[in-house]
Design an enzyme around this catalytic site. Sequence first.
Site, PDB file in Angstrom:
ATOM      1  N   LEU A  34       0.812  -1.228   0.000  1.00 29.64           N
ATOM      2  CA  LEU A  34       0.000   0.000   0.000  1.00 29.64           C
ATOM      3  C   LEU A  34       0.849   1.284   0.000  1.00 29.64           C
ATOM      4  O   LEU A  34       0.390   2.333   0.423  1.00 29.64           O
ATOM      5  CB  LEU A  34      -0.989   0.016   1.180  1.00 29.64           C
ATOM      6  CG  LEU A  34      -1.915  -1.214   1.279  1.00 29.64           C
ATOM      7  CD1 LEU A  34      -2.841  -1.090   2.481  1.00 29.64           C
ATOM      8  CD2 LEU A  34      -2.727  -1.396  -0.004  1.00 29.64           C
ATOM      9  N   SER A 126      10.344  -2.878 -18.633  1.00 30.91           N
ATOM     10  CA  SER A 126      10.065  -1.553 -19.193  1.00 30.91           C
ATOM     11  C   SER A 126      10.938  -1.267 -20.403  1.00 30.91           C
ATOM     12  O   SER A 126      12.076  -1.750 -20.492  1.00 30.91           O
ATOM     13  CB  SER A 126      10.340  -0.509 -18.108  1.00 30.91           C
ATOM     14  OG  SER A 126      10.430   0.781 -18.658  1.00 30.91           O
ATOM     15  N   TYR A 151      15.844   3.968 -11.926  1.00 32.00           N
ATOM     16  CA  TYR A 151      14.656   3.141 -12.172  1.00 32.00           C
ATOM     17  C   TYR A 151      14.891   2.213 -13.358  1.00 32.00           C
ATOM     18  O   TYR A 151      14.682   1.000 -13.281  1.00 32.00           O
ATOM     19  CB  TYR A 151      13.422   4.012 -12.441  1.00 32.00           C
ATOM     20  CG  TYR A 151      12.311   3.251 -13.121  1.00 32.00           C
ATOM     21  CD1 TYR A 151      11.594   2.277 -12.434  1.00 32.00           C
ATOM     22  CD2 TYR A 151      12.013   3.450 -14.475  1.00 32.00           C
ATOM     23  CE1 TYR A 151      10.608   1.528 -13.072  1.00 32.00           C
ATOM     24  CE2 TYR A 151      11.032   2.713 -15.106  1.00 32.00           C
ATOM     25  CZ  TYR A 151      10.334   1.755 -14.404  1.00 32.00           C
ATOM     26  OH  TYR A 151       9.374   1.008 -15.038  1.00 32.00           O
ATOM     27  N   LYS A 155      15.319  -2.222 -13.749  1.00 34.22           N
ATOM     28  CA  LYS A 155      14.655  -3.144 -14.684  1.00 34.22           C
ATOM     29  C   LYS A 155      15.689  -3.965 -15.458  1.00 34.22           C
ATOM     30  O   LYS A 155      15.503  -5.169 -15.689  1.00 34.22           O
ATOM     31  CB  LYS A 155      13.742  -2.369 -15.645  1.00 34.22           C
ATOM     32  CG  LYS A 155      12.530  -1.733 -14.947  1.00 34.22           C
ATOM     33  CD  LYS A 155      11.673  -2.754 -14.233  1.00 34.22           C
ATOM     34  CE  LYS A 155      10.447  -2.159 -13.583  1.00 34.22           C
ATOM     35  NZ  LYS A 155       9.689  -3.136 -12.785  1.00 34.22           N
ATOM     36  N   TYR A 179       7.092  -3.030 -21.114  1.00 32.83           N
ATOM     37  CA  TYR A 179       5.995  -2.152 -21.523  1.00 32.83           C
ATOM     38  C   TYR A 179       6.531  -0.811 -21.950  1.00 32.83           C
ATOM     39  O   TYR A 179       7.512  -0.326 -21.429  1.00 32.83           O
ATOM     40  CB  TYR A 179       4.981  -1.812 -20.433  1.00 32.83           C
ATOM     41  CG  TYR A 179       4.776  -2.722 -19.310  1.00 32.83           C
ATOM     42  CD1 TYR A 179       4.656  -4.091 -19.480  1.00 32.83           C
ATOM     43  CD2 TYR A 179       4.621  -2.185 -18.035  1.00 32.83           C
ATOM     44  CE1 TYR A 179       4.408  -4.887 -18.393  1.00 32.83           C
ATOM     45  CE2 TYR A 179       4.378  -2.997 -16.966  1.00 32.83           C
ATOM     46  CZ  TYR A 179       4.277  -4.343 -17.145  1.00 32.83           C
ATOM     47  OH  TYR A 179       4.027  -5.122 -16.072  1.00 32.83           O
TER      48      TYR A 179
END
Length: 337
Positions: A34, A126, A151, A155, A179
């Site tokens: 969360l 990504s 980031y 990946k 993606y």
Amino acid sequence: MSKILVTGGLGFIGSHTVVELQNAGFKVIIIDNLSNATENVLNGITAITSITPEFENLDLKNKEQTKTFFKKHQDIIGVIHFAASKAVGESVKKPLYYYENNVNTLVYVLQELNKKANANFIFSSSCTVYGQADSMPITELAPTKPAESPYGNTKKIGEAIIEDVTKSNANFKAIALRYFNPIGAHESAKIGELPIGVPLNLVPYITQTAAGKREQLSVFGNNYPTPDGTCIRDYIHVVDLAKAHVIALQRLLENKNDTNFEIFNLGTGKGSSVLEVIQSFERVSNQKLNYKIVDRRDGDVVEAYANTTKANTVLGWKAKLSLDDAMLSAWKWEQTL
């Protein structure tokens, strides 16, 4: 029923994938800490599918809790791993947090999955691994470049770790889905992109500006070597993207994979500029957007759009929804908030 673990399953792409998995007859268990989602997303998933997935509020950075979870749920036959932080700009400012959150958690999940007789793993990767690619559109054979951001590097590192695991264990099968730019929301407007705090992606910033939550949208640079001077990306509807995860998982479960580690680009195959995205939004929402051009942002590549031939032919998946479809669904979602 086959039980699938979806890490980060209350997030934007995760929640849409849970919907498609349940629609396809899979039993789903979600792990989410969360940090960038709320438990209310479960209500949206339930409203769409009439099934409430199992949910555990767990931080995968805690190795012992991760071990305990897998001991408790030994009937998991596949994992779709979304749990990661994903903002390029933030990763430049907080690299160590990104390495801990994106790399350590991946390793802990793989360690547990690697104990199984058969492991099936889908990795949320990504197009950032390509950096500024030499030519467009980008195929899976394009060289991965030095990452433009921490980031992007997580990946790249993640894919390398998974590939090493598949080489060391003949029963470990994995697919990395690279993606391009996921946008939009479920057509029901029951789930969508719900950034906590200031949005770090273009489309929620557009919809929040239109809704009056943000004063103005900043367009980072209009002097790039592109037709209108703004960056070009391949914007893919999140529902199309979610469906690709189910197809990739079924490929592994049915042993249709050609090698133990496969890579697929997921995009539309078409690049759209930031200004074209704004124009699409104005078209579907029938209103003018308040935006201004500001300086370029660190870590942004000029253009990136996919060659989707491999996903279309080998995976048997194709993006069906348009940029206008995505912008309209994102706007409907914003209005329900």
